[in-house]
Design a protein around this motif. Structure first.
Motif, PDB file in Angstrom:
ATOM      1  N   LEU A 279       0.849  -1.198   0.000  1.00 36.61           N
ATOM      2  CA  LEU A 279       0.000   0.000   0.000  1.00 36.61           C
ATOM      3  C   LEU A 279       0.885   1.250   0.000  1.00 36.61           C
ATOM      4  N   PRO A 280       1.469   1.579  -1.125  1.00 36.89           N
ATOM      5  CA  PRO A 280       2.401   2.710  -1.170  1.00 36.89           C
ATOM      6  C   PRO A 280       1.736   4.057  -0.905  1.00 36.89           C
ATOM      7  N   GLY A 281       0.417   4.114  -0.980  1.00 35.69           N
ATOM      8  CA  GLY A 281      -0.279   5.374  -0.756  1.00 35.69           C
ATOM      9  C   GLY A 281      -0.549   5.681   0.703  1.00 35.69           C
ATOM     10  N   LEU A 282      -0.168   4.790   1.616  1.00 34.91           N
ATOM     11  CA  LEU A 282      -0.418   5.042   3.030  1.00 34.91           C
ATOM     12  C   LEU A 282       0.344   6.284   3.496  1.00 34.91           C
ATOM     13  N   THR A 283      -0.365   7.151   4.209  1.00 34.93           N
ATOM     14  CA  THR A 283       0.289   8.342   4.756  1.00 34.93           C
ATOM     15  C   THR A 283       0.701   8.159   6.210  1.00 34.93           C
ATOM     16  N   GLY A 284       0.182   7.133   6.869  1.00 37.66           N
ATOM     17  CA  GLY A 284       0.535   6.915   8.264  1.00 37.66           C
ATOM     18  C   GLY A 284       0.331   5.469   8.671  1.00 37.66           C
ATOM     19  N   ILE A 285       1.280   4.941   9.448  1.00 40.32           N
ATOM     20  CA  ILE A 285       1.178   3.580   9.970  1.00 40.32           C
ATOM     21  C   ILE A 285       1.467   3.613  11.466  1.00 40.32           C
ATOM     22  N   ALA A 286       0.531   3.090  12.220  1.00 39.20           N
ATOM     23  CA  ALA A 286       0.736   2.891  13.658  1.00 39.20           C
ATOM     24  C   ALA A 286       1.012   1.415  13.884  1.00 39.20           C
ATOM     25  N   ALA A 287       1.768   1.114  14.921  1.00 37.69           N
ATOM     26  CA  ALA A 287       2.028  -0.278  15.287  1.00 37.69           C
ATOM     27  C   ALA A 287       1.389  -0.558  16.639  1.00 37.69           C
ATOM     28  N   PHE A 288       0.761  -1.714  16.750  1.00 38.09           N
ATOM     29  CA  PHE A 288       0.112  -2.124  17.992  1.00 38.09           C
ATOM     30  C   PHE A 288       0.679  -3.462  18.427  1.00 38.09           C
ATOM     31  N   GLY A 289       1.079  -3.537  19.691  1.00 39.53           N
ATOM     32  CA  GLY A 289       1.561  -4.798  20.241  1.00 39.53           C
ATOM     33  C   GLY A 289       1.125  -4.957  21.676  1.00 39.53           C
ATOM     34  N   ASN A 290       0.841  -6.181  22.052  1.00 41.78           N
ATOM     35  CA  ASN A 290       0.437  -6.498  23.420  1.00 41.78           C
ATOM     36  C   ASN A 290       1.529  -7.337  24.089  1.00 41.78           C
ATOM     37  N   CYS A 291       1.782  -7.089  25.365  1.00 42.40           N
ATOM     38  CA  CYS A 291       2.698  -7.877  26.179  1.00 42.40           C
ATOM     39  C   CYS A 291       4.137  -7.758  25.644  1.00 42.40           C
ATOM     40  N   ASP A 292       4.780  -8.873  25.304  1.00 40.87           N
ATOM     41  CA  ASP A 292       6.172  -8.755  24.858  1.00 40.87           C
ATOM     42  C   ASP A 292       6.277  -8.134  23.466  1.00 40.87           C
TER      43      ASP A 292
ATOM     44  N   ALA B 128      10.288   2.971  10.623  1.00 39.43           N
ATOM     45  CA  ALA B 128       9.629   4.189  10.140  1.00 39.43           C
ATOM     46  C   ALA B 128       8.141   4.129  10.471  1.00 39.43           C
ATOM     47  N   LEU B 129       7.819   4.354  11.735  1.00 39.06           N
ATOM     48  CA  LEU B 129       6.443   4.314  12.202  1.00 39.06           C
ATOM     49  C   LEU B 129       5.978   5.714  12.589  1.00 39.06           C
ATOM     50  N   ASP B 130       4.656   5.903  12.578  1.00 35.35           N
ATOM     51  CA  ASP B 130       4.096   7.205  12.908  1.00 35.35           C
ATOM     52  C   ASP B 130       3.494   7.255  14.306  1.00 35.35           C
ATOM     53  N   ALA B 131       3.251   6.106  14.916  1.00 35.65           N
ATOM     54  CA  ALA B 131       2.689   6.073  16.261  1.00 35.65           C
ATOM     55  C   ALA B 131       2.865   4.675  16.839  1.00 35.65           C
ATOM     56  N   LEU B 132       2.940   4.607  18.171  1.00 34.23           N
ATOM     57  CA  LEU B 132       3.026   3.334  18.877  1.00 34.23           C
ATOM     58  C   LEU B 132       1.841   3.209  19.824  1.00 34.23           C
ATOM     59  N   ILE B 133       1.227   2.042  19.808  1.00 30.48           N
ATOM     60  CA  ILE B 133       0.151   1.727  20.750  1.00 30.48           C
ATOM     61  C   ILE B 133       0.582   0.459  21.470  1.00 30.48           C
TER      62      ILE B 133
END
Length: 278
Positions: free
Chosen positions: A98-111, A124-129
């Motif tokens: 998806l080269p048109g994405l303007t923002g990517i957040a990453a989500f991870g639980n626990c480890d 190269a991430l735009d936000a962490l959850i």
């Protein structure tokens, strides 16, 4: 919803992934979903697949994958501390799809949350959850009891609960476990900042992107994190304006029950909608 199954290379191995897209295929924001523990990309009882479907129905793209040695992917599983290359390869594949994405957040639980804290500077991430971050370098805690601070808070709540007092009087309490917990609550010796918690703090304090930490505050892993967070280990993070901690009075580690699920969806959708507007 459109669902694609795909593969991508990672350090000589082949990783399997699932990309969920809105029917229109038109989205500006995406979520990179990192599995915790040794879970496959669909999650326990297909929980992550269902989460991805709900987010996709709201107009967002979600990328899930099996790291090396897990699920369909080839290679050896060396745990979350060796997952930086896997995360980077998954992120690259997501952007390629998806080269048109303007923002990517990453989500991870626990480890998975701990891995994102450790490795975010090379991604190269735009936000962490980060949900219920793991604060132990080892795959399993040596002590099966929550931290002393959490035990004291829990016992104080139970002293105010008539049903808990009734169980104590009627013999419905494991007195061996009770004695062990009371001893831990009284000493608190093992609540000193651990080196791994300090390592997480140093990395998190360097983050220049929005970071939200989600805690099911009755979950044991979240309680361990809160003890470290409220102590000196994370002192450098406390006044960072880009880091926010949100708590839910719930004990579901994976946000599996209806209340926790709705709360988690709300947090993720708010983040992704913000990325859409950026």
């Amino acid at each position: 919803m459109m669902r694609r199954q795909l593969t991508f290379p990672c350090a000589g191995d082949t990783l399997y992934a699932t990309l969920d897209l809105p029917d229109s295929g038109d989205t500006a924001s995406g979520l990179l979903l990192i599995s915790g523990g040794n879970e496959i990309r669909s999650g326990a009882h297909a929980g992550q697949a269902m989460l991805a479907a709900r987010l996709t129905q709201a107009g967002h793209a979600v990328f899930r994958y099996d790291r090396r040695g897990i699920g369909d992917s080839s290679g050896d599983n060396h745990g979350f501390l060796s997952s930086e290359t896997d995360i980077a390869a998954a992120l690259a594949c997501f952007r390629e799809q998806l080269p048109g994405l303007t923002g990517i957040a990453a989500f991870g639980n626990c480890d998975a949350a701990a891995a994102l804290i450790l490795f975010h500077e090379t991604l190269a991430l735009d936000a962490l959850i980060l949900a219920n971050p793991w604060t132990f370098e080892e795959e399993a805690a040596e002590n099966d009891l929550p931290p002393a601070e959490a035990i004291r808070a829990r016992y104080w709540q139970r002293l105010k609960d008539p049903q808990a007092l009734k169980r104590l009087v009627s013999g419905g309490v494991n007195f061996g476990k009770l004695a062990k917990g009371l001893g831990r609550a009284a000493t608190g010796d093992s609540d000193a900042p651990a080196p791994f918690a300090r390592q997480l703090s140093t990395s998190l304090a360097a983050a220049d992107m929005p970071v939200t930490i989600l805690l099911a505050e009755q979950d044991r892993t979240a309680q361990y994190f809160l003890t470290a967070w409220n102590g000196p280990a994370f002192a450098d993070c406390h006044h960072r304006s880009n880091i926010h901690v949100k708590r839910l009075a719930n004990g579901s580690h994976s946000f599996a029950d209806a209340e926790a699920q709705q709360w988690l969806d709300k947090q993720l959708l708010a983040y992704l909608s913000g990325l859409n507007r950026s």
